[in-house]
Design a protein around this motif. Structure first.
Motif, mmCIF file in Angstrom:
data_model
loop_
_atom_site.group_PDB
_atom_site.id
_atom_site.type_symbol
_atom_site.label_atom_id
_atom_site.label_comp_id
_atom_site.label_asym_id
_atom_site.label_seq_id
_atom_site.Cartn_x
_atom_site.Cartn_y
_atom_site.Cartn_z
ATOM 1 N N MET A 1 0.735 -1.770 -9.428
ATOM 2 C CA MET A 1 -0.541 -2.064 -8.832
ATOM 3 C C MET A 1 -0.513 -1.550 -7.394
ATOM 4 O O MET A 1 0.456 -1.735 -6.677
ATOM 5 C CB MET A 1 -0.799 -3.565 -8.876
ATOM 6 C CG MET A 1 -2.113 -3.963 -8.269
ATOM 7 S SD MET A 1 -2.348 -5.754 -8.270
ATOM 8 C CE MET A 1 -3.178 -5.983 -9.819
ATOM 9 N N SER A 2 -1.556 -0.909 -6.987
ATOM 10 C CA SER A 2 -1.624 -0.443 -5.604
ATOM 11 C C SER A 2 -2.898 -0.973 -4.953
ATOM 12 O O SER A 2 -3.889 -1.261 -5.620
ATOM 13 C CB SER A 2 -1.599 1.082 -5.552
ATOM 14 O OG SER A 2 -2.740 1.613 -6.177
ATOM 15 N N TYR A 3 -2.832 -1.119 -3.658
ATOM 16 C CA TYR A 3 -3.942 -1.648 -2.887
ATOM 17 C C TYR A 3 -4.377 -0.604 -1.870
ATOM 18 O O TYR A 3 -3.557 0.164 -1.378
ATOM 19 C CB TYR A 3 -3.528 -2.930 -2.164
ATOM 20 C CG TYR A 3 -3.099 -4.018 -3.108
ATOM 21 C CD1 TYR A 3 -4.038 -4.850 -3.710
ATOM 22 C CD2 TYR A 3 -1.759 -4.229 -3.409
ATOM 23 C CE1 TYR A 3 -3.660 -5.854 -4.577
ATOM 24 C CE2 TYR A 3 -1.369 -5.237 -4.280
ATOM 25 C CZ TYR A 3 -2.328 -6.035 -4.863
ATOM 26 O OH TYR A 3 -1.950 -7.026 -5.723
ATOM 27 N N ASP A 4 -5.644 -0.632 -1.545
ATOM 28 C CA ASP A 4 -6.095 0.317 -0.533
ATOM 29 C C ASP A 4 -5.632 -0.143 0.844
ATOM 30 O O ASP A 4 -5.148 -1.256 1.035
ATOM 31 C CB ASP A 4 -7.612 0.538 -0.584
ATOM 32 C CG ASP A 4 -8.424 -0.705 -0.268
ATOM 33 O OD1 ASP A 4 -7.948 -1.567 0.483
ATOM 34 O OD2 ASP A 4 -9.558 -0.796 -0.769
ATOM 35 N N ASP A 7 -6.914 -3.536 2.253
ATOM 36 C CA ASP A 7 -6.321 -4.710 1.607
ATOM 37 C C ASP A 7 -4.893 -4.930 2.079
ATOM 38 O O ASP A 7 -4.472 -6.065 2.296
ATOM 39 C CB ASP A 7 -6.354 -4.571 0.090
ATOM 40 C CG ASP A 7 -7.756 -4.710 -0.473
ATOM 41 O OD1 ASP A 7 -8.624 -5.282 0.215
ATOM 42 O OD2 ASP A 7 -7.976 -4.247 -1.611
ATOM 43 N N ARG A 8 -4.124 -3.855 2.235
ATOM 44 C CA ARG A 8 -2.748 -3.979 2.715
ATOM 45 C C ARG A 8 -2.720 -4.547 4.123
ATOM 46 O O ARG A 8 -1.904 -5.401 4.445
ATOM 47 C CB ARG A 8 -2.028 -2.631 2.662
ATOM 48 C CG ARG A 8 -1.630 -2.211 1.255
ATOM 49 C CD ARG A 8 -0.628 -1.074 1.272
ATOM 50 N NE ARG A 8 -1.129 0.110 1.936
ATOM 51 C CZ ARG A 8 -1.687 1.147 1.325
ATOM 52 N NH1 ARG A 8 -1.812 1.139 0.016
ATOM 53 N NH2 ARG A 8 -2.101 2.183 2.005
#
Length: 76
Positions: A1-4, A7-8
């Motif tokens: 899962m990756s976050y933009d 969001d990080r």
């Protein structure tokens, strides 16, 4: 899962706020439970679905003898 990126950044800010709150509690001179009381609040929010307001006020007026077993039951 990756976050933009946004969001990080939000996650990093909130993680830092929570961490610093735990450090501050640990440094309090007469705090018997130290950061365990903060852990209890976070546990209640994340795992017991308690609102932030409820969790923040849950321990108000309670004695260490009442709170310590609650922390131990949850593994901290």
């Amino acid at each position: 899962m990756s976050y933009d990126e946004e969001d990080r950044l939000d996650f990093n800010v909130w993680y830092s706020v929570i961490y610093l709150g735990m450090v501050a509690e640990e440094k309090r001179k007469h705090a018997v439970l130290k950061k365990r009381i903060k852990r209890l609040g976070m546990y209640q929010i994340l795992f017991e679905k308690m609102s932030a307001v409820e969790a923040a006020t849950f321990s108000t007026g309670k004695k260490v003898a009442e709170l310590c077993p609650l922390c131990s039951e949850r593994g901290f």
